[in-house]
Each structure stands twice: as C-alpha cells, then as structure tokens.
Design a protein around this motif. Structure first.
Motif, mmCIF file in Angstrom:
data_model
loop_
_atom_site.group_PDB
_atom_site.id
_atom_site.type_symbol
_atom_site.label_atom_id
_atom_site.label_comp_id
_atom_site.label_asym_id
_atom_site.label_seq_id
_atom_site.Cartn_x
_atom_site.Cartn_y
_atom_site.Cartn_z
ATOM 1 N N GLU A 291 0.801 -1.226 0.000
ATOM 2 C CA GLU A 291 0.000 0.000 0.000
ATOM 3 C C GLU A 291 0.836 1.279 0.000
ATOM 4 N N HIS A 320 -4.624 0.252 -5.199
ATOM 5 C CA HIS A 320 -5.056 -0.751 -4.226
ATOM 6 C C HIS A 320 -4.613 -0.313 -2.834
ATOM 7 N N ARG A 322 -6.470 0.588 1.465
ATOM 8 C CA ARG A 322 -7.642 0.569 2.335
ATOM 9 C C ARG A 322 -8.410 1.878 2.220
ATOM 10 N N ARG A 323 -9.718 1.800 2.380
ATOM 11 C CA ARG A 323 -10.547 3.013 2.357
ATOM 12 C C ARG A 323 -10.620 3.593 3.771
ATOM 13 N N ASP A 324 -9.470 3.909 4.331
ATOM 14 C CA ASP A 324 -9.468 4.509 5.658
ATOM 15 C C ASP A 324 -9.564 6.029 5.522
ATOM 16 N N ASN A 327 -6.714 7.666 3.243
ATOM 17 C CA ASN A 327 -6.785 7.415 1.804
ATOM 18 C C ASN A 327 -8.054 7.977 1.177
ATOM 19 N N ILE A 347 -9.503 4.880 -4.995
ATOM 20 C CA ILE A 347 -9.039 3.823 -4.098
ATOM 21 C C ILE A 347 -9.747 2.513 -4.445
ATOM 22 N N ASP A 349 -10.240 -0.840 -2.760
ATOM 23 C CA ASP A 349 -10.126 -1.550 -1.481
ATOM 24 C C ASP A 349 -10.767 -2.932 -1.640
ATOM 25 N N SER A 350 -9.959 -3.975 -1.547
ATOM 26 C CA SER A 350 -10.486 -5.326 -1.760
ATOM 27 C C SER A 350 -11.525 -5.697 -0.706
ATOM 28 N N TYR A 352 -13.631 -3.574 0.828
ATOM 29 C CA TYR A 352 -14.842 -2.848 0.446
ATOM 30 C C TYR A 352 -15.520 -3.518 -0.753
ATOM 31 N N ASP A 392 -10.424 -5.274 8.240
ATOM 32 C CA ASP A 392 -11.058 -4.428 7.218
ATOM 33 C C ASP A 392 -12.324 -5.069 6.659
#
Length: 734
Positions: A291, A320, A322-324, A327, A347, A349-350, A352, A392
């Motif tokens: 990431e 690729h 995280r949708r934090d 990001n 983003i 995010d796998s 999500y 996640d």
C-alpha cells in the motif's frame, strides 16, 4: 561479382573521406568487405528465423518440453560429447588418465560454443560420419545455451520491440490501460478488460523490486540476466490477452525529488510515455499488496509534468489501498481539485469490494434469513449475526449487515439487531471502533476478544448458535477460514434440530488459487442437506473483485446515477443530472450558501453520493419486503407504479383505494428511513435537536413517527423511485 560491386561503391564514394577509410580498411582485410557484409546479412536473417521459430506457437510445445527437461537434455548431450571426444582423442599408447579428463572438459566447452577439434586425430577430422556427429552435438549444445539465454533476455527484447512498434503504428486514438507491476489482481483485471474492450491497449510494467531503493544503480550482468521477473505462467496469460510488457529497475513509488517529476523519463520507459501521449484515454493501475508504494506511486504520477500536458483526457489512477480516513482524503480531494490539474485517484479496497459484491448478490441479502410478514412487509424478530475476524473485511461486513437488516416491526419501530464481533486483536481496535460509531450501542455490537482455536471462542459459539441468522468469516487465511466455516456448519447442524430459521455462513476466499478447492467443499456440504435453511457461501473471490463492472465501469455508480435522475424527475441524462447535483460546481454552492468549509462541502457531497449508491443497491431488499417476487409480481407492480404517480408532493399519503397497498408502501418508506438512520450512524452521526455537519449531529436520527410529513415524504420518494425503476426493468425484460 563482389569485386565489381565494391568498385562501383568505391567510385561513388571516392571523394568522401569516410569511403577512403573504408577502402583502406577493406584492402587490409583477407576477405572482401562485401562478402563480410553478405555473411552479416545472412547471420541476421538466420537469427530472425531462429527468433520466429522460438516464438511461434507451433513450436512452443517442443521448446517448452526442452525447457522443462533442460537438465536431462543437457546431460544427454554432455555424455554424448564425452564419448565423442574419447573417440577423437584416443591414440595408441595413451592411458585413460590422459584422455578421459580432457574429454570431459572438452564436452563442457560445447555449451560455451567452443570446441577442441584441433586435438582430434586428423583421420577422424576427415571422416564424414564422425564430423557429422561432431557438428550435430555442438549445434545441440549451442542451441541449449541459446535457448537458456533467450529464455532470460529474449522475452525482454521481443517485448521492447513490440512496444516501439505499437508506439509508431497503433497507439494513436486508443484507450490505454497501464499496469504498474505484475500480480494476480492486475492480470485478472486485464483479462476482463480484454473481454470487454477488445481494441484497448494493455501494458504491464514489470518492476524490479530489488532495485527500487537505488534507481541510479550501475547496470550489471545480474541486471541483464534478471531483466524480466515474470513467471512463465504469467507470461502465457499476458500473451493470451495481447498485453505489451516492459521492464524498469524502479517503480513510480520509489522516485525521490521535488513534486515536479518526469516519471517516464526517470524510469527509462520513454516509449510508454509516448504511448500515453498518443492515447485517447489513459487508466493507470497500482494494484500490488504494498500500500505505501502504491500511494507514493499514485502521488508521483499525479504530479508528473508530462501527464499534466495531456490532462485534457483526464488520466485516472486506480490504487489498491484501504478506504481509511487518510486514503479517502486522496480519493475525494482528487475529484474536486479546485482548479489544479491533478490526475484523479480512485481507491481500490479489496475489503470494500468484497462486501459490495454481497450487496449485489441476492442470495446473500440478510432479508433471506428472517421471517417477513408477507401482508404488511414488517419484521418483528431479531436479526442476529456473528463476524469472526474484525479487520477491514469484518468491519465492512458489519456496516453491510447493520444497514441492510434495518427492518421495521408492526409497532413502526426498528426491529431488533445484534451482532457479535470476535477478533483476537479486539483490545487494540475496540476503542477506535466505538469512537467511530458512537450512536451504535454496546447491545447492538458486542465486541469480543478471542482466538478462534480457544475454548472461550467455542463456549461463545455454543451460547449463541441457536439465535444466529448470519455468520461472516474474514480471517485473511483461506485454510483457517474454510475449516472454521465447516466446523460451525457441522455444529449448527446438530445443535439447531428444532430451529427452522435460516442460517447463512459467509466465508471470504482471499487467494484465487484456493477458490476451486473451497467451492468443492462448500458445494458438497450444501448439497448434502439440500433444505436451504443452512448453507455456506463463498465471497470476495478475486475474479469478482477485479473486473470492469466493479472497478473500471463501476456498475453500482452507473445505477446510482440513474436512481438519482429518476428521483429528481429530471429530463437530463443521468450523467448530466449527476454533475449538476454532485459536480465541482456544487462545492462553491455549499461553501457560499451554507457557509461550509471546503472539507465539509466535499464530505457532504460524498455522503449524498453514498446514499444514492445505497438506495440503488437496496432496491432488491425493498422489493422482497413488499412481496414483489415471483412470476405474478409484474401485474401487481404495475398497479403500485400507478399509485406512486398519484401521491401529492410533500405528502406521505398515497391516493389509492387498496388499503393494503397503502400500508405496504408506508412500511417500505419507514424501512428506508431506518436504512438512512443506520447508514448515518455508521458514518459517526449522533442525534441532536439541531443538525451540525461539523460535529456530525443530525436531528432526523429519530423514529419515523417523530418526523414531520414533509421529511417523511423524502423516504416515500425513495420508495416511489424504487418502484418506477423496478417496473421499467421488469417490463424491459418481459
């Protein structure tokens, strides 16, 4: 003939100093210069034929067989060479010590395209049979060496030539998909792109990870040998989709320096930069598991001075990550850049995406796990779920279950909800989760710290197995996840004998290589009982996550745009209405008219976008609650479509004689309100008498009966839009 040609050339160049130097050089050579040139042309021709033979698929099986058995083939050739040289070196009076070692060494020399013919006795040098065998063995050894070298660097040479050829003849006016790094996710997505967009250009840049820390390394023989790091199986898949491949000793994320960079020049892949310039639209993908490198690479590409010049076609970067909170800032702000010419970052995010596939999967919806009153559409029973692994994926699963199981009971109140979340690291994440969602009570979300192989875990399972409706297993380990799913399945089978309530066990498949085995186990178990009350489902497979519908075209966003258009009653196209409601111009409107800071304006727009996506995805749940399922639902749906047209604006009353229809429609509107409340609680909103987007307070986070009729009508509008879209869809299918 050759001397005559040479004289003509010399006469044409007699006044040129270069020609004079060539003439002098030629005269000093024992062989005519033109003859040497002819031999060079012949050599190049034979080399081209060899490359064609090695790359032609008709010869691929032979080449692959030799490559797979390189040690055996080489050993056979070497042994034959030893025997050949033993015969050639033998002379009367010599003992074996003076012949055998020399024969062994000479046989090794064959593989470096050398020979010891001078040591072979003269009689054999003039023997046709011996020399024929001698030549064939040396050719075979040289071929093995050439095959080995070609295998290491030949693919790189061919790929480089393909890119140059494409740059000059095919790049202009095409869409470009540029993948930074070769990995499973990228290849799966590229394969789907090729299926859906046959004429688009696909390029993979193979990044040498070992050299990322030092882009100015001196090129060594090790670099040349390891110039391509792609596996043979990956090469075959890339060739099958016609992807172009290049290599660089660095990745965009490792570049250091000022904000203004020329990425393609710094990475020595200028040809790809030229293809980007000539392309109609460009899409960049950084889908590796690293990431930080993905984010750094996206930011460097976003500030690339060369790409700034071609921003007329707005290249998009898919990353690729995280949708934090961190990001999401990159994602949201790149869409509303305030006039700066920056590339848009999206983003991927796998976690999500894995849960997004559940929202689109009818069989995975929570409504299938509870009893619905078919007359009124009410749910009076509690929905109870279990999530094992609250990382996640687990947290995204909770958001899905909390929002999509927000039903309404006969008392017009939200039906009870309870979720048990278990994770061995819960003590490290519990505080943050509670802080993020303060409106969700401890009774609704029970956080438990436990390892899945502990006694405490199975004690907890035993105490709740009878009330469970839904289980999500997201352990980031396919073997452990499948084993736990099977064990819970078996335990439920023996512990819920008198319980006819449905129980779904959802287990995520993280590695594409494990999907076949996991599917086989799941299918066998489901088929073994066959009653549908207990089943296991896989979700999150890479082939479902990394495809055009979820990433490139984003079918959920397309459907959300259409939902928004119908909701607004607009005569514009879906894209035009979307731009009007949520485009860049909306930012200034919110900042000026509502006094919002830019941060809050962008957040509010994305909140509204998320609501349209949820409304679109929630259509199926509302249809099932209202009983529109089955072959005869079209006629009944047609009547409801007439009812929604007669409802007065700003009112939640439906002007129709069918009292049951009125009740069902109003109950559906109440469900929509509870879904809206649930979604805002998940975003961190709490109830307050006055709405404040800065403090995340909202005065409508209350029961349906506490709303005035105008606010209730907004939920009715969502139901009306749902019926209109579903009716139009079913008519079109029919």
């Amino acid at each position: 003939m050759f001397s005559g040609i040479s004289e003509i050339i010399n006469s044409l160049w007699e006044n040129v100093s270069l020609a004079n130097s060539i003439t002098i050089w030629q005269a000093s050579m024992p062989i005519d210069f033109v003859v040497v040139g002819s031999w060079c042309v012949l050599f190049l021709f034979l080399t081209g034929i060899s490359v064609w033979v090695l790359s032609d698929r008709r010869f691929s099986r032979l080449i692959e067989a030799i490559s797979r058995n390189l040690l055996i083939v080489s050993s056979v050739i070497w042994i034959c060479g030893v025997v050949l040289y033993l015969v050639g070196f033998y002379r009367p009076g010599l003992n074996w010590l003076s012949v055998v070692p020399r024969a062994i060494i000479s046989s090794f020399k064959m593989f470096v395209v050398s020979n010891d013919l001078a040591r072979v006795i003269k009689d054999l040098q003039e023997d046709v049979v011996y020399m024929s065998i001698f030549s064939l063995l040396h050719f075979a050894a040289a071929f093995i060496t050439f095959l080995l070298i070609f295998k290491m660097v030949g693919y790189k040479i061919k790929s480089s030539l393909d890119i140059v050829f494409h740059k000059w003849f095919y790049a202009k006016g095409k869409n470009l998909h540029l993948f930074w790094g070769v990995n499973a996710a990228s290849i799966i997505l590229a394969e789907d792109i090729r299926r859906n967009y046959a004429d688009d250009t696909i390029i993979f840049v193979d990044v040498d990870q070992e050299s990322e820390d030092n882009s100015q390394r001196k090129t060594t023989i090790n670099h040349i040998v390891n110039t391509i790091t792609i596996k043979n199986s990956e090469i075959a898949r890339l060739e099958a989709i016609g992807a172009l491949v290049d290599h660089c000793y660095n990745g965009p994320g490792a570049l250091k320096g000022d904000k203004e960079l020329d990425v393609f020049n710094l990475l020595h892949i200028r040809n790809i930069g030229e293809i980007v310039r000539k392309s109609n639209h460009s899409y960049f993908y950084l889908l590796s598991g690293d990431e930080p490198q993905n984010i750094a690479g996206a930011l460097n590409l976003q500030h690339d001075i060369t790409l700034r010049e071609i921003c007329s076609h707005n290249p998009i970067i898919y990353v690729h990550a995280r949708r934090d909170a961190t990001n999401e800032v990159l994602d949201h702000y790149s869409q509303y850049d305030g006039g700066l010419q920056r590339l848009e970052i999206k983003i991927v995010d796998s976690a999500y995406l894995a849960i997004a596939t559940l929202k689109q999967n009818d069989a995975a919806l929570p409504i299938h796990c509870i009893e619905v009153d078919k007359v009124s559409g009410c749910v009076d029973t509690q929905f109870t779920s279990l999530i094992v692994g609250f990382g996640d994926t687990g947290q995204e699963a909770f958001k899905f279950l909390y929002e999509y199981s927000a039903f309404v009971g006969s008392n017009h109140k939200k039906s009870p909800f309870k979720c048990y979340a278990i994770d061995e690291r819960m003590n490290k994440i519990a505080g943050f989760i509670r802080e993020k969602m303060p409106a969700i009570s401890d009774d609704e979300l029970v956080l438990i710290q436990s390892a899945v192989d502990s006694e405490a875990f199975w004690t907890q399972i035993k105490s709740i197995i009878g009330e469970l409706n839904y289980v999500v297993i997201a352990l980031n380990n396919d073997a452990m996840g499948l084993s736990l799913a099977v064990n819970i399945f078996k335990y439920a089978l023996k512990s819920r004998l008198a319980n006819n309530a449905r129980l779904k066990i959802l287990v995520r498949c993280y590695d594409n290589a494990n999907e076949k085995r996991m599917s086989e186990v799941v299918n066998n178990l489901n088929n073994s009982i066959g009653n549908g009350t207990l089943e296991i489902q896989l979700f999150g497979m890479e082939r479902e996550l990394y495809c055009c519908n979820t990433i490139l075209s984003d079918i959920t966003l397309t459907e959300a745009k259409e939902f928004n258009r119908v909701y607004e009653g607009s005569t514009l196209t879906a894209d035009e209405q979307w731009e009007k409601n949520f485009g860049k111009g909306r930012i200034n409107h919110l900042m000026i008219n509502k006094g919002m800071l830019r941060y809050h304006a962008i957040y509010d727009i994305n909140r509204c976008i998320a609501q349209n996506i949820s409304n679109s995805l929630h259509i199926r749940t509302k249809m099932l609650l209202m009983g529109f399922d089955g072959e005869k639902s079209l006629e009944r749906l047609a009547n409801y479509e007439k009812y929604v047209k007669t409802r007065k604006s700003g009112s939640c009353a439906y002007d129709c004689e069918d009292e049951n229809a009125k009740r069902v429609l109003l109950n559906a509107a109440m469900v929509e309100h509870e879904r809206w409340v649930a979604s805002h609680k998940l975003m961190g909103y709490t109830y307050a008498p006055e709405t404040d987007c800065v403090r995340k307070h909202h005065k409508y986070l209350c029961d349906w009966d506490a709303l005035d009729e105008e606010i209730q009508s907004y939920d009715c509008n969502v139901v009306d839009t749902t019926i209109k879209l579903e009716y139009a869809k079913k008519k079109l299918i029919k």
